[in-house]
Design a protein around this motif. Sequence first.
Motif, mmCIF file in Angstrom:
data_model
loop_
_atom_site.group_PDB
_atom_site.id
_atom_site.type_symbol
_atom_site.label_atom_id
_atom_site.label_comp_id
_atom_site.label_asym_id
_atom_site.label_seq_id
_atom_site.Cartn_x
_atom_site.Cartn_y
_atom_site.Cartn_z
ATOM 1 N N UNK A 1 39.297 -66.508 72.390
ATOM 2 C CA UNK A 1 39.805 -66.772 73.738
ATOM 3 C C UNK A 1 41.299 -67.067 73.698
ATOM 4 N N UNK A 2 41.716 -67.847 72.732
ATOM 5 C CA UNK A 2 43.134 -68.187 72.596
ATOM 6 C C UNK A 2 43.970 -66.939 72.373
ATOM 7 N N UNK A 3 43.408 -65.963 71.653
ATOM 8 C CA UNK A 3 44.125 -64.724 71.370
ATOM 9 C C UNK A 3 44.004 -63.702 72.499
ATOM 10 N N UNK A 4 43.255 -64.050 73.565
ATOM 11 C CA UNK A 4 43.089 -63.135 74.686
ATOM 12 C C UNK A 4 42.232 -61.930 74.363
ATOM 13 N N UNK A 5 41.268 -62.105 73.464
ATOM 14 C CA UNK A 5 40.456 -60.978 72.996
ATOM 15 C C UNK A 5 39.026 -61.027 73.513
ATOM 16 N N UNK A 6 38.793 -61.761 74.596
ATOM 17 C CA UNK A 6 37.454 -61.875 75.176
ATOM 18 C C UNK A 6 37.488 -61.292 76.583
ATOM 19 N N UNK A 7 36.568 -60.358 76.844
ATOM 20 C CA UNK A 7 36.480 -59.723 78.156
ATOM 21 C C UNK A 7 35.063 -59.843 78.685
ATOM 22 N N UNK A 8 34.948 -60.304 79.911
ATOM 23 C CA UNK A 8 33.632 -60.338 80.568
ATOM 24 C C UNK A 8 33.370 -58.937 81.108
ATOM 25 N N UNK A 9 32.248 -58.322 80.687
ATOM 26 C CA UNK A 9 31.970 -56.963 81.152
ATOM 27 C C UNK A 9 30.747 -56.890 82.065
ATOM 28 N N UNK A 10 30.004 -57.963 82.150
ATOM 29 C CA UNK A 10 28.823 -57.978 83.019
ATOM 30 C C UNK A 10 28.341 -59.422 83.121
ATOM 31 N N UNK A 11 27.564 -59.683 84.154
ATOM 32 C CA UNK A 11 26.899 -60.983 84.271
ATOM 33 C C UNK A 11 25.420 -60.732 84.547
ATOM 34 N N UNK A 12 24.564 -61.237 83.644
ATOM 35 C CA UNK A 12 23.119 -61.126 83.817
ATOM 36 C C UNK A 12 22.629 -62.293 84.661
ATOM 37 N N UNK A 13 21.816 -62.004 85.659
ATOM 38 C CA UNK A 13 21.248 -63.083 86.477
ATOM 39 C C UNK A 13 20.065 -63.731 85.770
ATOM 40 N N UNK A 14 19.412 -62.997 84.864
ATOM 41 C CA UNK A 14 18.263 -63.510 84.120
ATOM 42 C C UNK A 14 18.521 -63.269 82.638
ATOM 43 N N UNK A 15 18.590 -64.335 81.860
ATOM 44 C CA UNK A 15 18.854 -64.207 80.429
ATOM 45 C C UNK A 15 17.609 -64.450 79.577
ATOM 46 N N UNK A 16 16.454 -64.567 80.201
ATOM 47 C CA UNK A 16 15.248 -64.944 79.458
ATOM 48 C C UNK A 16 14.915 -63.965 78.325
ATOM 49 N N UNK A 17 15.215 -62.687 78.484
ATOM 50 C CA UNK A 17 14.932 -61.711 77.425
ATOM 51 C C UNK A 17 15.816 -61.895 76.190
ATOM 52 N N UNK A 18 16.893 -62.647 76.324
ATOM 53 C CA UNK A 18 17.815 -62.826 75.205
ATOM 54 C C UNK A 18 17.515 -64.071 74.370
ATOM 55 N N UNK A 19 16.567 -64.874 74.815
ATOM 56 C CA UNK A 19 16.135 -66.036 74.029
ATOM 57 C C UNK A 19 15.074 -65.544 73.059
ATOM 58 N N UNK A 20 15.414 -65.411 71.797
ATOM 59 C CA UNK A 20 14.480 -64.878 70.808
ATOM 60 C C UNK A 20 13.588 -65.945 70.205
ATOM 61 N N UNK A 21 13.898 -67.197 70.416
ATOM 62 C CA UNK A 21 13.140 -68.285 69.830
ATOM 63 C C UNK A 21 13.148 -69.481 70.769
ATOM 64 N N UNK A 22 12.196 -70.363 70.591
ATOM 65 C CA UNK A 22 12.150 -71.620 71.345
ATOM 66 C C UNK A 22 12.638 -72.782 70.499
#
Length: 157
Positions: free
Chosen positions: A67-88
């Motif tokens: 972030x400090x180097x300006x190398x982070x870009x937001x390309x999308x926003x997911x409204x539901x992230x439940x599929x990305x939680x691989x573990x509890x």
Amino acid sequence: MIRQQPGDLLEIEHDGNYFYIVVLTRITMFGGNIVFAWHNDGQRRDLESLQTDRNGFNACTDLIEPKREGKVTRIHRFSDTSDFWLTKYAKGANVFRKGEKARLWFLYEITDLTKEIGRYEKLPDEYRSAMDKMTSSFSIIASKIMARYTPDQNERL
């Protein structure tokens, strides 16, 4: 400098490569976010290919350096992230010396990393895939992405 929020799909340029993560939590655990990080070979990817791919791992990482180097870009926003939680769960060990195997494992709920739910001398197989309970700099996560790391490959197991 962007302020990452849960649901953000971020493209991060690091050492001439491109990496993709979905932010799953607000800042937690020493300034990092729990994220889903896609395995990648450093090439740019389009949104469509990322939406159908779940090859990766959950980790806690800080994004301070990119972030400090300006190398982070937001390309999308997911409204539901439940599929990305691989573990509890998240797992932590009692050793920190390189190459040493853990003699005691601590297991936590991933949604409340202060809530310990078990201690094990030998981590049961069903918890080997639990997220590693540590915050890593993004450069460490980038190397794990390129190596196609998964938490069951933890060197302390």
